[in-house]
Enzyme design. Structure first.
Site, PDB file in Angstrom:
ATOM      1  N   LEU A 219       0.785  -1.146   0.001  1.00  0.00           N
ATOM      2  CA  LEU A 219      -0.077  -0.030  -0.044  1.00  0.00           C
ATOM      3  C   LEU A 219       0.877   1.251  -0.044  1.00  0.00           C
ATOM      4  O   LEU A 219       1.968   1.247   0.681  1.00  0.00           O
ATOM      5  CB  LEU A 219      -0.829   0.084   1.317  1.00  0.00           C
ATOM      6  CG  LEU A 219      -2.000  -0.956   1.120  1.00  0.00           C
ATOM      7  CD1 LEU A 219      -2.913  -0.492   2.667  1.00  0.00           C
ATOM      8  CD2 LEU A 219      -2.901  -0.596   0.309  1.00  0.00           C
ATOM      9  N   LYS A 220       0.497   2.294  -0.688  1.00  0.00           N
ATOM     10  CA  LYS A 220       1.218   3.458  -0.680  1.00  0.00           C
ATOM     11  C   LYS A 220       0.164   4.474   0.553  1.00  0.00           C
ATOM     12  O   LYS A 220      -0.586   5.017  -0.200  1.00  0.00           O
ATOM     13  CB  LYS A 220       1.017   4.295  -1.900  1.00  0.00           C
ATOM     14  CG  LYS A 220       1.690   5.635  -2.011  1.00  0.00           C
ATOM     15  CD  LYS A 220       3.129   5.639  -1.680  1.00  0.00           C
ATOM     16  CE  LYS A 220       3.817   7.135  -1.583  1.00  0.00           C
ATOM     17  NZ  LYS A 220       3.480   8.059  -0.643  1.00  0.00           N
TER      18      LYS A 220
END
Length: 1173
Positions: A219-220
């Site tokens: 995930l960013k």
């Protein structure tokens, strides 16, 4: 056993034991030239603590305290370190307001920024130049006590020479001068794939399918980069330190420790700092907080997520693998990210298909759910994105990792179970938001309050933040000569040698970067005349630098990578013979050890393939709303609309979403301009207005809700937003006005140029590219320039007095339907933006015309092209702009224009022009079968480029006829003319005939006007969101099958007679639909994307409202293709008002006697390909 495993073993001796740990111990060796940090002794500071009422009180030191034994040493240390904040803080301190702290006797002590070079009391000054300092024992205790800074002329003078540069100025480089460089913090290198996104995806899937790699996706989180190397190593943002970003980062990281360890937090914080310093390590994190400005959504919590752990050692930085990061974080109870692994062709293909299905509507919940279903391994993060940040997800990062990662990570998960959070329910005093809310006067006050509340076990020293009485310590930058002296000094070890190599290369290639040097106040106690300490920040200004540097790495084995967030401690010193021998011995050992184990993984493109995949629900907030505010308020709704349409076109947004977003953004523009008037909404708090607007918009319909993603969870920040002075933006995504992608004319592929609209033809070129001669020919083109009767005008820049582009704009207003030939070089983005603005205001299109050239890695024009341009200019006589053979500095002027394009490759140059203006015309210049450029010509041009670099470094844009290098320029100009004259035959033979060039340009312009033009591939994403997977079947074969049956079956013939199936333009067999069957069901067909599949047609079913073939797919590579629909079919026809999906009802209608069925015996075999729609 890997180095990170050995480090984790060392951890096990420090931390409470965890089950299943098998790591062994490791011995760590201190690095040479390390200087232990010195703090003030207990005799210098006294602190009294009163915790009966839950608060801490400070008591200034009585003036009658005994003096330390060594007056000279104590005074020197005090002079150099005055104001350093030492002490212990349990985290229970109440928020202090207005820089005031009430002491136990009721008087008020005022916290002031540190004044290096001042001391309380009547201290005498010790000569800093002759006396190395820091030999005495200086330990410190106390609770947040600062040495009062009383300005004394003598005390102020101690470091005045340091700040004024006298020490550095007097430090001469000779044979005994050595430099030692130690990387303090760094993040992964920034990699730009040379391939397009689609090519990168295909290569990733190919390597995974061969078992050569595993696809890792994380995930960013939406925040800013924060790096921490311990309280001695320092805290860093992406390109800076000692500011509000790093103060917030230290506070949040410290609070994470308290939540994890509760009453043991102070002990573990100190252990963690010692561990990082002892092993020379750095951890990198995504700092997610609501106090540093708005991103896509204001987070519910303030937190960090560890994204990298790095051993900095004596060799090249070593980054931990994801399994090792998880083990490290679970040992220290630090937050980890959500990670998925895809180790088969099927799962990797399904991942990219899932993203394409979610890219325009995905939120954290839907994305995580889909990836959990598809991935071979899913490791949830310790911070749940939905709970901590919210539903708006910035994106995903996909990269290739070792093929054994799945096994490794499963082993780690067994050995290191999720740690407890002992302090999750405890009260640790004021939160980040409360502290910022209570300290609103300025940035320094907020930093002070945050650091005080962190506690001395985690942050015992404030020297990176406190600054001087004059203000910001970073205003006391070291002289630029630090870099040159460092490069001249002998390297003490292999790491220093490699860092010198990086800097030399960057300077040699003129990469867009700065080498900022600051005084290292952590080492101020060790400074002497012959021993200087600095901190260097390698600040890369443009992504093109990373791309160009990557290419150099491929050609230079052993070259270290160019990292993001690159901070280096530098020590310049003189060494005697004994020290020189020791350095020589250690250096040879270190170099042999390092070169034997170093691998250039970062130079391997396959090993570093990476794609960042962002979601439209995030981009509409940050790029379309926030970054468009400047255009909306300064240029108006028309320019704003052009801006957001161009952005969506670049992203490859589907037409449906473009229409929906256009409607929403037009409403937003009216709403916010009406509410704010002419006062532009601040980007840092844009969500205060955007979030309520989006919430109301989403409530109108489910379609609007899907478009927005999530809205309504607004966190108010106005009262606690951190104060960021100078408009700085550490993360770099709060785009300043000059960085905003300019709004471009909305010319799409295959569009024609309407005759009621005008056109601007302009020339991003260099003098000598034949634009004026070309304009004369175009002006008199037979049949009109575009083959119609629109008037054509030309404005020659050399004949226009005043501002040329303003004059063009005035002419466009007078004659909006005309074609304007802008006969002036348009070399930069500022000019391009003015042209775009003219297009918006006068309903015109713009076409850039550029000389054709191969270009270089850093310039769109090759030396061959430059040589021809110079040759042409030196053939001119009586040029209106006085740039001809009589010009004494003609060569310099050409070099100046050439360098205006510096930093862009040919592909980037053409791609940006096409993205802005929708088209590009190339002027043929050089013959393809020409001989190479003569060596003498190449050498004189390279010599001129080197001279130009020297000249501009010293004098900027001062003319070559002035300044230090006047004689050198005169000599070079003479030699240039002589060499080009001697090679006149070569230049005349390699150029394309001018008549041919005119014909080609004219043809390209007319093709654009007619819409018969396809722009070159600029490697932008070409695929929009996926809705369903289907077999695409050849229409001609389907029609052939129907025609054959109609001939042999009167019933079919009667049915088909008035159905006009000759107009059938698409035939497909739906395999899965994301609304009906889910993301995973659609994504799973990614394994067979574009593969041919046999299909059996078994029957024709029809009613008075619809008709379809019953169809069954066969197998691909031994695996049966199974549609998710209960009745696989190919819809052939529906009556007006009947949707295609109604054909699913035909079997039921047949059972009820309301439809007909004709079976095919034997079945008819055709084939189709698996595609996404």
């Amino acid at each position: 056993m890997s180095a990170p495993q050995r480090l984790l073993c060392n951890l096990s001796h420090i931390l409470p034991s965890f089950p299943f740990s098998t790591f062994q111990s490791r011995t760590f060796i201190s690095l040479p030239f390390s200087h232990p940090y010195s703090t003030l002794s207990p005799s210098l500071l006294i602190m009294h603590r009163n915790q009966r009422s839950g608060e801490q009180r400070w008591k200034p030191k009585p003036k009658t305290e005994p003096q330390v034994s060594s007056i000279g040493d104590a005074e020197t240390v005090t002079n150099k370190l005055s104001g350093i904040h030492i002490g212990e803080n349990s985290g229970q301190t109440k928020v202090q307001h207005a820089n005031k702290v009430i002491n136990s006797q009721g008087s008020t002590a005022i916290w002031k920024p540190k004044s290096y070079g001042t001391v309380s009391g009547g201290a005498t000054v010790t000569n800093v130049e002759s006396t190395p300092v820091g030999k005495g024992n200086v330990g410190g205790s106390g609770n947040g006590v600062d040495v009062a800074s009383t300005q004394k002329s003598g005390g102020s003078a101690v470091l005045s020479k340091l700040f004024s540069g006298n020490l550095l100025e007097n430090f001469t480089v000779d044979s005994s001068t050595y430099g030692h460089a130690q990387i303090r913090a760094t993040f992964y290198p920034k990699f730009e794939n040379e391939k397009s996104d689609q090519e990168t995806r295909s290569r990733m899937i190919e390597l995974v399918s061969k078992g050569a790699a595993t696809l890792e996706v994380s995930l960013k989180h939406s925040g800013s980069l924060f790096m921490y190397a311990g309280h001695e190593g320092g805290a860093y943002a992406k390109n800076s330190f000692g500011n509000i970003y790093t103060a917030v980062g230290v506070f949040v990281l410290g609070r994470m420790f308290r939540e994890a360890w509760a009453t043991k937090a102070s002990e573990m914080q100190a252990e963690f700092n010692n561990f990082l310093e002892r092993n020379h390590m750095c951890i990198s994190m995504e700092l997610v907080t609501a106090v540093l400005g708005d991103h896509g959504q204001r987070p519910h919590e303030d937190y960090v997520v560890v994204t990298a752990v790095t051993e900095l050692g004596n060799g090249k930085p070593k980054f931990y693998s994801t399994p090792e990061i998880i083990a490290f974080c679970r040992k220290w109870r630090l937050p980890t990210n959500h990670v998925w692994l895809f180790s088969t062709r099927k799962s990797a293909s399904s991942f990219f298909a899932a993203y394409d299905a979610l890219c325009e509507e995905g939120t954290a919940t839907s994305v995580c759910k889909a990836l959990d279903e598809i991935a071979d391994v899913s490791v949830p993060g310790s911070k749940d994105h939905v709970k901590a940040q919210g539903e708006i997800l910035e994106g995903l990062v996909a990269r290739l990792v070792n093929q054994d990662s799945s096994n490794h990570i499963e082993k780690i998960l067994k050995e290191f179970p999720p740690p407890p959070a002992d302090g999750a329910a405890l009260d640790f005093g004021p939160s980040l938001r409360e502290i910022c809310a209570a300290n609103r006067s300025d940035e320094k006050q907020q930093m002070k309050a945050l650091l005080e509340n962190v506690g001395s076990s985690f942050c015992p020293d404030y020297s990176d933040w406190s600054g001087t009485d004059a203000g910001d310590m970073h205003s006391r930058n070291a002289d630029k000569s630090v870099v040159s002296k460092f490069l001249q000094a002998h390297p003490t070890d292999y790491s220093t040698k490699k860092l010198q190599e990086i800097i030399r290369l960057m300077k040699e290639k003129r990469l867009p970067a700065a080498f900022k040097c600051y005084h290292n106040f952590h080492k101020v106690g060790a400074i002497s005349n012959d021993d200087l300490f600095y901190k260097m920040v390698i600040h890369v200004h443009s992504d093109s630098a990373f791309r160009r540097y990557q290419k150099e790495m491929r050609h230079r084995p052993g070259l270290w990578p160019l990292y993001r967030g690159f901070f280096v401690d530098i020590n310049l010193f003189k060494a005697d013979k004994g020290k020189v021998a020791e350095i020589s011995k250690n250096s040879s050992i270190n170099e042999s050890d390092s070169t034997s184990i170093e691998r250039d993984d970062f130079a391997d493109e396959d090993a570093n393939l990476m794609v960042k995949l962002k979601f439209l629900t995030y981009k509409l907030r940050t790029f379309l709303i926030r970054n468009g505010l400047s255009i909306l308020f300064k240029e108006g709704p028309g320019a704003y609309k052009a801006y957001y349409l161009r952005q969506m076109k670049i992203w490859g947004t589907s037409q449906g979403k473009q229409r929906e977003l256009s409607k929403m953004l037009d409403e937003w523009a009216v709403y916010i301009r009406r509410k704010c008037g002419n006062k532009q909404l601040s980007s840092s708090i844009y969500l205060s207005e955007a979030e309520p607007f989006l919430e109301q918009f989403a409530k109108r319909s489910p379609q609007n809700q899907a478009l927005i993603g999530s809205a309504g969870s607004l966190v108010r920040t106005e009262d606690f937003l951190a104060i960021v002075e100078g408009g700085q933006d550490e993360e770099g995504d709060l785009v300043s006005e000059r960085d905003i992608a300019p709004s471009g004319p909305n010319i799409s592929v295959k569009d024609t140029v309407p005759k009621d609209e005008g056109m601007i033809v302009f020339f991003p070129g260099i003098p000598g590219c034949a634009k004026s001669a070309l304009c004369k020919e175009l002006l008199n083109a037979p049949g009109g320039l575009l083959g119609d009767d629109r008037p054509v005008h030309s404005l020659m820049g050399d004949l226009i007095k005043g501002k040329y582009w303003q004059k063009v704009a005035e002419e466009r207003k007078k004659k909006p339907k005309s074609i304007m030939l802008a006969d002036k070089n348009a070399p930069n983005e500022e000019v391009w933006r003015q042209i775009e603005d003219m297009c918006h205001r006068t309903r015109a299109s713009a076409v850039p015309v550029v000389p054709e050239s191969e270009g270089t890695d850093s310039n769109p024009f090759s030396l061959d092209a430059l040589a021809v341009f110079v040759f042409r200019v030196l053939q001119r006589v009586n040029h209106p702009g006085n740039l001809d053979k009589a010009s004494p500095n003609a060569g310099y002027v050409l070099l100046m224009f050439y360098h205006l394009y510096d930093g862009k490759s040919r592909k980037e140059f053409e791609g940006e022009l096409v993205d802005r203006f929708g088209s590009l015309v190339k002027i043929p210049l050089l013959k393809s079968d020409r001989n190479p450029l003569p060596e003498a010509v190449q050498c004189i041009l390279e010599e001129g480029i080197d001279l130009y670099k020297l000249h501009t470094r010293r004098h900027g844009r001062l003319e070559s006829t002035k300044g230090t290098y006047t004689k050198e320029w005169m000599k070079w100009e003479t030699q240039l003319r002589d060499i080009l004259s001697r090679n006149a035959d070569y230049f005349n033979s390699v150029q394309v005939p001018f008549e041919f060039a005119v014909k080609q340009v004219l043809e390209q312009l007319r093709n654009i006007a007619k819409g018969d033009y396809t722009p070159p591939d600029t490697e932008k994403r070409k695929f929009g969101t996926i809705v369903f997977a289907a077999l695409n079947l050849p229409v001609i074969e389907i029609q052939g099958v129907l025609n054959n049956f109609a001939k042999n079956n009167p019933k079919i013939d009667a049915f088909l007679r008035d159905k006009h199936l000759e107009n059938l333009n698409r035939a497909h067999l739906t395999l899965a639909h994301k609304r009906s069957h889910g993301i995973k069901a659609v994504a799973d067909y990614g394994l067979w994307l574009h593969k041919e599949v046999p299909v059996e047609l078994t029957a024709l079913l029809f009613s008075d409202k619809m008709a379809a073939f019953e169809a069954f797919p066969g197998s691909v590579e031994g695996e049966k293709i199974l549609p998710k629909n209960a009745w696989p079919h190919i819809t052939l026809w529906t009556s007006q008002g009947v949707s295609a999906k109604e054909a699913n009802m035909l079997p039921q209608l047949f059972a009820e006697g309301k439809a007909n069925r004709i079976d095919f015996n034997p079945p008819i075999n055709i084939s189709g390909t698996v595609e996404f729609y």
